[in-house]
Design a protein around this motif. Structure first.
Motif, PDB file in Angstrom:
ATOM      1  N   ASP A  75      98.052  39.141  73.791  1.00 48.29           N
ATOM      2  CA  ASP A  75      98.921  40.316  73.940  1.00 48.29           C
ATOM      3  C   ASP A  75      98.430  41.279  75.015  1.00 48.29           C
ATOM      4  N   ASP A  76      97.135  41.206  75.347  1.00 47.56           N
ATOM      5  CA  ASP A  76      96.575  42.090  76.375  1.00 47.56           C
ATOM      6  C   ASP A  76      96.647  41.481  77.768  1.00 47.56           C
ATOM      7  N   GLY A  77      97.269  40.305  77.857  1.00 46.62           N
ATOM      8  CA  GLY A  77      97.405  39.657  79.158  1.00 46.62           C
ATOM      9  C   GLY A  77      96.193  38.858  79.582  1.00 46.62           C
ATOM     10  N   GLU A  78      95.211  38.694  78.679  1.00 42.38           N
ATOM     11  CA  GLU A  78      94.019  37.918  78.999  1.00 42.38           C
ATOM     12  C   GLU A  78      94.277  36.441  78.713  1.00 42.38           C
ATOM     13  N   LYS A  79      93.771  35.590  79.609  1.00 47.08           N
ATOM     14  CA  LYS A  79      93.991  34.155  79.431  1.00 47.08           C
ATOM     15  C   LYS A  79      93.163  33.630  78.259  1.00 47.08           C
ATOM     16  N   ILE A  80      93.834  32.903  77.358  1.00 45.59           N
ATOM     17  CA  ILE A  80      93.159  32.289  76.216  1.00 45.59           C
ATOM     18  C   ILE A  80      92.644  30.910  76.607  1.00 45.59           C
ATOM     19  N   LEU A  81      93.537  30.127  77.207  1.00 41.31           N
ATOM     20  CA  LEU A  81      93.182  28.771  77.612  1.00 41.31           C
ATOM     21  C   LEU A  81      94.266  28.223  78.533  1.00 41.31           C
TER      22      LEU A  81
END
Length: 358
Positions: free
Chosen positions: A53-59
């Motif tokens: 949700d914060d725009g950070e890449k998970i994978l």
């Protein structure tokens, strides 16, 4: 294995099961690359990134269609997988934020319902317990200890004063046979919602105690106001800020001869006999328009929010009834007007008597 490790292990295994299903259905190869992992992608692999949700890449998801066909079904499956991954990571993050250091036997089974278990962390404002079927408490969270201390208790077991009587008598050899789901508990002026969820096959239960004292108070207060509204000897109606009728009481229906369904959602101008009738009753044209303009200006004024006057209304059957009408604005906690309360008092007979005297 602690809770955080169990969550990560569980969700990664779940993703892999879903991936294998997609691969079989669509003749495709899918690989997951985590941020801290290396992956030498080939040029014919396509890539889809998953973000939180914060725009950070998970994978990153790399996929290769063995027949070169990227069907709409494959695209839908991949989108669904991305949604599942994003949701699971959010739950995992909540557990991590809370510390995730609780240890249980067969802890993997505790994560069959991840969303429910996300209520477990120490940050939960509700009291959370894990109990064995013999009644032993094997875990209680910070909120539980705070309540015990505040109420003068020294032992963890003292929290059982909030157990429903039916629960005290129903411990059994298997939580699967325990049928109590939710019950209200009163304790020295406080009211709690007692919820229980079996954690199978561990023969343990999760108990959540929520303080609903204020909710119960507001509910009773609301019920009292409703009863007063319904049983009032005077006609009453409540509108929204646009003047649409939201509620009327029985006396209102008696006064005007309408059914409840005939007035809800309507504007009170259904009671207005019309300007011609006003003129016939001696109202000058200018006064008619000033009357309603002044009414709305008064009730919509945040500082005033009140109007009172004598006007003619028309019943459903066409008869004229004279009323002394009082309208008050209803404000919310921030002072904004949310509704209007109107109380028309029938003065038809009194007015006739006064006219005779004159």
């Amino acid at each position: 294995m602690n809770i955080l490790e169990s969550v990560d292990k569980y969700i990664r295994e779940r993703w892999q099961d879903i991936i294998e299903l997609i691969e079989t259905e669509n003749d495709v190869e899918i690989k997951i690359k985590y941020p801290n992992e290396q992956f030498s992608s080939q040029s014919n692999f396509k890539k889809e990134s998953v973000f939180n949700d914060d725009g950070e890449k998970i994978l990153d998801l790399y996929f290769l269609s063995k027949n070169g066909d990227f069907s709409s079904n494959l695209k839908k499956r991949l989108e669904k997988l991305k949604v599942i991954i994003k949701k699971d990571i959010k739950i995992s993050a909540n557990v991590k934020k809370a510390g995730g250091k609780l240890n249980f036997n067969k802890s993997n089974e505790l994560f069959e319902d991840l969303e429910f278990l996300s209520l477990l962390p120490e940050t939960n404002p509700n009291m959370v317990l894990i109990v064995e079927c013999n009644g032993n408490i094997i875990y209680s969270n910070k909120s539980t200890h705070q309540w015990l201390e505040k109420n003068g208790f020294s032992k963890e077991e003292d929290i059982k004063v909030l157990y429903p009587k039916s629960f005290k008598n129903k411990f059994c050899s298997s939580c699967g046979h325990f049928d109590l789901k939710s019950e209200k508990v009163d304790y020295k002026g406080q009211t709690f919602d007692f919820k229980i969820k079996p954690l199978l096959p561990n023969e343990k239960c999760m108990i959540i105690l929520t303080d609903i004292t204020e909710i119960e108070r507001l509910s009773k207060e609301k019920e009292l106001y409703y009863k007063a509204f319904q049983s009032s000897i005077h006609a009453m109606l409540i509108t929204d800020t646009k003047g649409n009728i939201k509620y009327v009481n029985p006396k209102f229906l008696d006064l005007y001869g309408y059914e409840y369904s005939e007035v809800i959602g309507k504007n009170p101008n259904i009671l207005n006999p019309g300007k011609d009738k006003y003129y016939d009753l001696g109202y000058p044209k200018q006064k008619y328009h000033e009357l309603f303009r002044g009414l709305w200006m008064s009730i919509s004024d945040p500082k005033k929010g009140y109007w009172e006057g004598t006007i003619p209304n028309q019943k459903k059957n066409g008869d004229i009834v004279w009323v002394n009408l009082i309208i008050s604005a209803v404000h919310d906690s921030s002072g904004e007007i949310t509704n209007y309360l109107g109380m028309p008092v029938d003065i038809t007979e009194r007015r006739k008597e006064n006219l005779k005297i004159r």
